[in-house]
Write a protein that holds these residues in place. Structure first.
Motif, PDB file in Angstrom:
ATOM      1  N   THR A  82     -66.290   0.326 -46.881  1.00 19.93           N
ATOM      2  CA  THR A  82     -66.369   0.646 -45.455  1.00 19.93           C
ATOM      3  C   THR A  82     -65.278   1.645 -45.070  1.00 19.93           C
ATOM      4  N   VAL A  83     -64.105   1.474 -45.614  1.00 22.87           N
ATOM      5  CA  VAL A  83     -63.004   2.411 -45.361  1.00 22.87           C
ATOM      6  C   VAL A  83     -63.380   3.799 -45.884  1.00 22.87           C
ATOM      7  N   ALA A  84     -63.974   3.855 -47.062  1.00 22.42           N
ATOM      8  CA  ALA A  84     -64.387   5.140 -47.644  1.00 22.42           C
ATOM      9  C   ALA A  84     -65.402   5.842 -46.745  1.00 22.42           C
ATOM     10  N   GLU A  85     -66.353   5.101 -46.210  1.00 26.39           N
ATOM     11  CA  GLU A  85     -67.340   5.690 -45.291  1.00 26.39           C
ATOM     12  C   GLU A  85     -66.656   6.245 -44.043  1.00 26.39           C
ATOM     13  N   ARG A  86     -65.676   5.519 -43.550  1.00 26.63           N
ATOM     14  CA  ARG A  86     -64.932   5.956 -42.364  1.00 26.63           C
ATOM     15  C   ARG A  86     -64.218   7.276 -42.645  1.00 26.63           C
ATOM     16  N   VAL A  87     -63.591   7.361 -43.803  1.00 22.68           N
ATOM     17  CA  VAL A  87     -62.873   8.587 -44.178  1.00 22.68           C
ATOM     18  C   VAL A  87     -63.856   9.739 -44.367  1.00 22.68           C
ATOM     19  N   ALA A  88     -64.989   9.476 -44.989  1.00 21.25           N
ATOM     20  CA  ALA A  88     -65.997  10.525 -45.178  1.00 21.25           C
ATOM     21  C   ALA A  88     -66.462  11.069 -43.829  1.00 21.25           C
ATOM     22  N   SER A  89     -66.656  10.194 -42.863  1.00 23.46           N
ATOM     23  CA  SER A  89     -67.078  10.632 -41.527  1.00 23.46           C
ATOM     24  C   SER A  89     -66.037  11.529 -40.870  1.00 23.46           C
ATOM     25  N   VAL A  90     -64.769  11.187 -41.053  1.00 23.04           N
ATOM     26  CA  VAL A  90     -63.684  12.009 -40.517  1.00 23.04           C
ATOM     27  C   VAL A  90     -63.734  13.418 -41.118  1.00 23.04           C
ATOM     28  N   ALA A  93     -66.681  15.537 -39.959  1.00 26.30           N
ATOM     29  CA  ALA A  93     -66.603  15.959 -38.559  1.00 26.30           C
ATOM     30  C   ALA A  93     -66.172  17.421 -38.444  1.00 26.30           C
ATOM     31  N   HIS A  94     -65.579  17.946 -39.507  1.00 30.56           N
ATOM     32  CA  HIS A  94     -65.217  19.364 -39.545  1.00 30.56           C
ATOM     33  C   HIS A  94     -66.472  20.154 -39.878  1.00 30.56           C
ATOM     34  N   ALA A  95     -66.858  21.040 -38.990  1.00 33.11           N
ATOM     35  CA  ALA A  95     -68.145  21.731 -39.104  1.00 33.11           C
ATOM     36  C   ALA A  95     -68.312  22.493 -40.418  1.00 33.11           C
ATOM     37  N   SER A  96     -67.240  23.002 -40.981  1.00 34.62           N
ATOM     38  CA  SER A  96     -67.364  23.807 -42.198  1.00 34.62           C
ATOM     39  C   SER A  96     -67.543  22.972 -43.463  1.00 34.62           C
ATOM     40  N   VAL A  97     -67.285  21.669 -43.400  1.00 33.62           N
ATOM     41  CA  VAL A  97     -67.390  20.817 -44.587  1.00 33.62           C
ATOM     42  C   VAL A  97     -68.858  20.505 -44.858  1.00 33.62           C
ATOM     43  N   LYS A  98     -69.283  20.796 -46.077  1.00 34.07           N
ATOM     44  CA  LYS A  98     -70.669  20.557 -46.494  1.00 34.07           C
ATOM     45  C   LYS A  98     -70.812  19.274 -47.301  1.00 34.07           C
ATOM     46  N   VAL A  99     -69.790  18.963 -48.105  1.00 32.38           N
ATOM     47  CA  VAL A  99     -69.804  17.787 -48.959  1.00 32.38           C
ATOM     48  C   VAL A  99     -68.390  17.230 -48.993  1.00 32.38           C
ATOM     49  N   VAL A 100     -68.282  15.909 -49.036  1.00 34.60           N
ATOM     50  CA  VAL A 100     -66.973  15.275 -49.176  1.00 34.60           C
ATOM     51  C   VAL A 100     -67.063  14.205 -50.256  1.00 34.60           C
ATOM     52  N   VAL A 101     -66.015  14.136 -51.060  1.00 34.06           N
ATOM     53  CA  VAL A 101     -65.872  13.086 -52.056  1.00 34.06           C
ATOM     54  C   VAL A 101     -64.595  12.329 -51.690  1.00 34.06           C
ATOM     55  N   VAL A 102     -64.729  11.016 -51.492  1.00 32.76           N
ATOM     56  CA  VAL A 102     -63.612  10.185 -51.060  1.00 32.76           C
ATOM     57  C   VAL A 102     -63.392   9.087 -52.091  1.00 32.76           C
ATOM     58  N   THR A 103     -62.139   8.920 -52.500  1.00 30.67           N
ATOM     59  CA  THR A 103     -61.770   7.788 -53.338  1.00 30.67           C
ATOM     60  C   THR A 103     -60.707   6.985 -52.622  1.00 30.67           C
ATOM     61  N   ILE A 104     -60.981   5.697 -52.470  1.00 29.91           N
ATOM     62  CA  ILE A 104     -60.014   4.764 -51.890  1.00 29.91           C
ATOM     63  C   ILE A 104     -59.497   3.898 -53.031  1.00 29.91           C
ATOM     64  N   HIS A 105     -58.199   3.980 -53.270  1.00 29.50           N
ATOM     65  CA  HIS A 105     -57.546   3.173 -54.302  1.00 29.50           C
ATOM     66  C   HIS A 105     -56.886   1.967 -53.631  1.00 29.50           C
ATOM     67  N   LYS A 106     -57.011   0.824 -54.282  1.00 30.14           N
ATOM     68  CA  LYS A 106     -56.383  -0.401 -53.789  1.00 30.14           C
ATOM     69  C   LYS A 106     -55.527  -0.958 -54.931  1.00 30.14           C
ATOM     70  N   THR A 121     -65.302   5.268 -55.075  1.00 33.65           N
ATOM     71  CA  THR A 121     -65.517   6.686 -54.813  1.00 33.65           C
ATOM     72  C   THR A 121     -66.913   6.882 -54.255  1.00 33.65           C
ATOM     73  N   ILE A 122     -66.998   7.636 -53.149  1.00 40.04           N
ATOM     74  CA  ILE A 122     -68.297   7.953 -52.563  1.00 40.04           C
ATOM     75  C   ILE A 122     -68.396   9.466 -52.375  1.00 40.04           C
ATOM     76  N   THR A 123     -69.617   9.957 -52.353  1.00 41.60           N
ATOM     77  CA  THR A 123     -69.912  11.358 -52.072  1.00 41.60           C
ATOM     78  C   THR A 123     -70.893  11.387 -50.913  1.00 41.60           C
ATOM     79  N   ARG A 124     -70.576  12.162 -49.895  1.00 39.15           N
ATOM     80  CA  ARG A 124     -71.453  12.273 -48.738  1.00 39.15           C
ATOM     81  C   ARG A 124     -71.680  13.744 -48.407  1.00 39.15           C
ATOM     82  N   PHE A 125     -72.869  14.035 -47.902  1.00 40.34           N
ATOM     83  CA  PHE A 125     -73.288  15.390 -47.572  1.00 40.34           C
ATOM     84  C   PHE A 125     -73.384  15.536 -46.063  1.00 40.34           C
ATOM     85  N   ALA A 126     -73.079  16.724 -45.578  1.00 40.65           N
ATOM     86  CA  ALA A 126     -73.109  16.974 -44.135  1.00 40.65           C
ATOM     87  C   ALA A 126     -74.493  16.732 -43.560  1.00 40.65           C
ATOM     88  N   ASP A 127     -75.530  17.020 -44.316  1.00 39.63           N
ATOM     89  CA  ASP A 127     -76.883  16.818 -43.799  1.00 39.63           C
ATOM     90  C   ASP A 127     -77.413  15.429 -44.122  1.00 39.63           C
TER      91      ASP A 127
END
Length: 139
Positions: A82-90, A93-106, A121-127
């Motif tokens: 859930t934290v990773a999804e939150r970070v991906a959304s942040v 939110a930048h219009a120029s970002v097309k893809v984001v890869v987020v890794t949350i380490h615990k 680790t998650i990968t999310r696409f702007a579309d």
């Protein structure tokens, strides 16, 4: 297979951001909190920024880092997924970002055996969905 984007993508990477959070399913995780380590890789086209030397044509990585840490340090949740999804959304939110890869380490996860790290680790696409085109046959 053809590329999923109209132009090549470049990368800005933030590695090892640290944030204190109270995420987890166990009571002591919510009570005591722990440090989370975050890696964020945003894919975007940096040609306009390079051509114009204009910060508005890219993602201000200092501001992105602050936004990511604030997202991790906000409302506690059970799962680092859930934290990773939150970070991906942040990041998206930048219009120029097309893809984001987020890794949350615990690194202090409550695991009863020796370990170095736990990460999601998650990968999310702007579309909202990856696009792949596969062609068969003759043109």
């Amino acid at each position: 297979m053809t590329a999923a984007f109209d132009s090549p993508l470049d990368t800005i990477t933030l590695t090892g951001l640290r944030a204190s959070g109270f995420h987890g399913v166990l009571e002591e995780e919510r009570r005591n909190g722990q440090v989370f380590v975050i890696d964020v890789m945003v894919h975007l086209d940096l040609r306009a920024a390079a051509d114009t030397d204009d910060l508005e044509q890219t993602v201000h990585y200092g501001a992105l880092a602050e936004d990511v840490v604030a997202a991790v340090e906000s409302d506690p949740v059970d799962l680092i997924e859930t934290v990773a999804e939150r970070v991906a959304s942040v990041a998206l939110a930048h219009a120029s970002v097309k893809v984001v890869v987020v890794t949350i380490h615990k690194p202090s996860a409550p695991i009863t055996v020796p370990f170095d790290d736990v990460a999601v680790t998650i990968t999310r696409f702007a579309d909202a969905s990856p696009r792949t085109t596969i062609g068969f046959g003759k043109r």
